[in-house]
Write a protein that holds these residues in place. Structure first.
Motif, mmCIF file in Angstrom:
data_model
loop_
_atom_site.group_PDB
_atom_site.id
_atom_site.type_symbol
_atom_site.label_atom_id
_atom_site.label_comp_id
_atom_site.label_asym_id
_atom_site.label_seq_id
_atom_site.Cartn_x
_atom_site.Cartn_y
_atom_site.Cartn_z
ATOM 1 N N GLN A 39 -96.622 -39.115 -21.031
ATOM 2 C CA GLN A 39 -96.750 -40.311 -20.207
ATOM 3 C C GLN A 39 -95.395 -40.717 -19.660
ATOM 4 O O GLN A 39 -94.370 -40.627 -20.342
ATOM 5 C CB GLN A 39 -97.350 -41.457 -21.030
ATOM 6 C CG GLN A 39 -97.774 -42.647 -20.219
ATOM 7 C CD GLN A 39 -98.838 -43.457 -20.922
ATOM 8 O OE1 GLN A 39 -98.997 -43.412 -22.131
ATOM 9 N NE2 GLN A 39 -99.599 -44.206 -20.140
ATOM 10 N N THR A 40 -95.400 -41.156 -18.407
ATOM 11 C CA THR A 40 -94.225 -41.744 -17.791
ATOM 12 C C THR A 40 -94.614 -43.113 -17.268
ATOM 13 O O THR A 40 -95.796 -43.457 -17.193
ATOM 14 C CB THR A 40 -93.694 -40.886 -16.640
ATOM 15 O OG1 THR A 40 -94.663 -40.900 -15.576
ATOM 16 C CG2 THR A 40 -93.474 -39.447 -17.074
ATOM 17 N N ALA A 41 -93.630 -43.873 -16.862
ATOM 18 C CA ALA A 41 -93.906 -45.205 -16.324
ATOM 19 C C ALA A 41 -94.636 -45.101 -14.986
ATOM 20 O O ALA A 41 -95.398 -45.994 -14.610
ATOM 21 C CB ALA A 41 -92.603 -45.979 -16.165
ATOM 22 N N GLU A 42 -94.410 -43.994 -14.259
ATOM 23 C CA GLU A 42 -94.968 -43.871 -12.919
ATOM 24 C C GLU A 42 -96.347 -43.223 -12.905
ATOM 25 O O GLU A 42 -97.138 -43.452 -11.992
ATOM 26 C CB GLU A 42 -94.034 -43.052 -12.023
ATOM 27 C CG GLU A 42 -92.668 -43.680 -11.793
ATOM 28 C CD GLU A 42 -91.722 -43.474 -12.955
ATOM 29 O OE1 GLU A 42 -90.775 -44.265 -13.079
ATOM 30 O OE2 GLU A 42 -91.952 -42.547 -13.768
ATOM 31 N N LYS A 43 -96.623 -42.387 -13.896
ATOM 32 C CA LYS A 43 -97.855 -41.619 -13.884
ATOM 33 C C LYS A 43 -98.797 -42.047 -15.000
ATOM 34 O O LYS A 43 -98.391 -42.617 -15.992
ATOM 35 C CB LYS A 43 -97.546 -40.129 -14.063
ATOM 36 C CG LYS A 43 -96.727 -39.517 -12.950
ATOM 37 C CD LYS A 43 -96.506 -38.036 -13.223
ATOM 38 C CE LYS A 43 -95.645 -37.388 -12.188
ATOM 39 N NZ LYS A 43 -95.400 -35.948 -12.475
ATOM 40 N N GLU A 44 -100.060 -41.751 -14.797
ATOM 41 C CA GLU A 44 -101.035 -41.982 -15.858
ATOM 42 C C GLU A 44 -100.806 -40.992 -16.994
ATOM 43 O O GLU A 44 -100.193 -39.954 -16.811
ATOM 44 C CB GLU A 44 -102.451 -41.806 -15.301
ATOM 45 C CG GLU A 44 -102.876 -42.879 -14.337
ATOM 46 C CD GLU A 44 -104.324 -42.703 -13.902
ATOM 47 O OE1 GLU A 44 -104.835 -43.568 -13.188
ATOM 48 O OE2 GLU A 44 -104.942 -41.688 -14.267
ATOM 49 N N GLU A 88 -90.534 -32.201 -13.199
ATOM 50 C CA GLU A 88 -91.769 -32.983 -13.289
ATOM 51 C C GLU A 88 -92.378 -32.984 -14.690
ATOM 52 O O GLU A 88 -93.353 -33.701 -14.939
ATOM 53 C CB GLU A 88 -92.807 -32.488 -12.275
ATOM 54 C CG GLU A 88 -93.070 -31.007 -12.298
ATOM 55 C CD GLU A 88 -92.252 -30.261 -11.231
ATOM 56 O OE1 GLU A 88 -91.047 -30.565 -11.077
ATOM 57 O OE2 GLU A 88 -92.823 -29.363 -10.592
ATOM 58 N N ALA A 91 -90.998 -36.658 -19.376
ATOM 59 C CA ALA A 91 -91.962 -37.654 -19.858
ATOM 60 C C ALA A 91 -91.709 -37.901 -21.337
ATOM 61 O O ALA A 91 -90.946 -37.186 -21.984
ATOM 62 C CB ALA A 91 -93.399 -37.158 -19.662
#
Length: 121
Positions: A39-44, A88, A91
């Protein structure tokens, strides 16, 4: 009491490798399915690898061929070998168990604290 503790995260350059570990206590990894998600802050939240109790292992398309999950039942440890890392892939990576569908996404009754993976270009 179930406890999942991840380790092995870090910072690497693109193309590098890392091996994550998840030590499970109070939870018989040999009997039940276990999971890696990130998980990242930008992605689900994204399910990365699913290690099922019957031995089947499945991967997200985004990591297929680069990541390998495995489980040492004797030591009750789940691993995630990550090769050919890409920016990419950056995370927080979590080990989890007890997956269920909450109506919107998969959630987990048990999660570790996470380990950060940062891949620079």
């Amino acid at each position: 009491q179930v406890q999942l503790v991840e380790s092995g995260g870090g910072s690497v350059q693109a193309g590098g490798s890392l091996r994550l570990s998840c030590a499970a206590s109070g939870y018989p990894a040999s009997t039940y399915s276990m999971y890696w998600f990130r998980q990242t802050a930008e992605k689900e939240r994204e399910g990365v690898a699913q290690v099922y109790s019957d031995g089947v292992i499945t991967y997200a398309d985004s990591v297929q061929g680069r990541f390998t999950a495995s489980k040492d039942n004797a030591k009750n440890i789940l691993y995630l070998q990550m090769n050919s890392l890409k920016p990419e892939d950056t995370a927080m990576y979590y080990c989890a168990a007890g997956r269920f569908w909450n109506g919107q996404q998969y959630d987990y009754y048990y999660k570790g604290q996470g380990t950060q993976v940062t891949v620079s270009s």
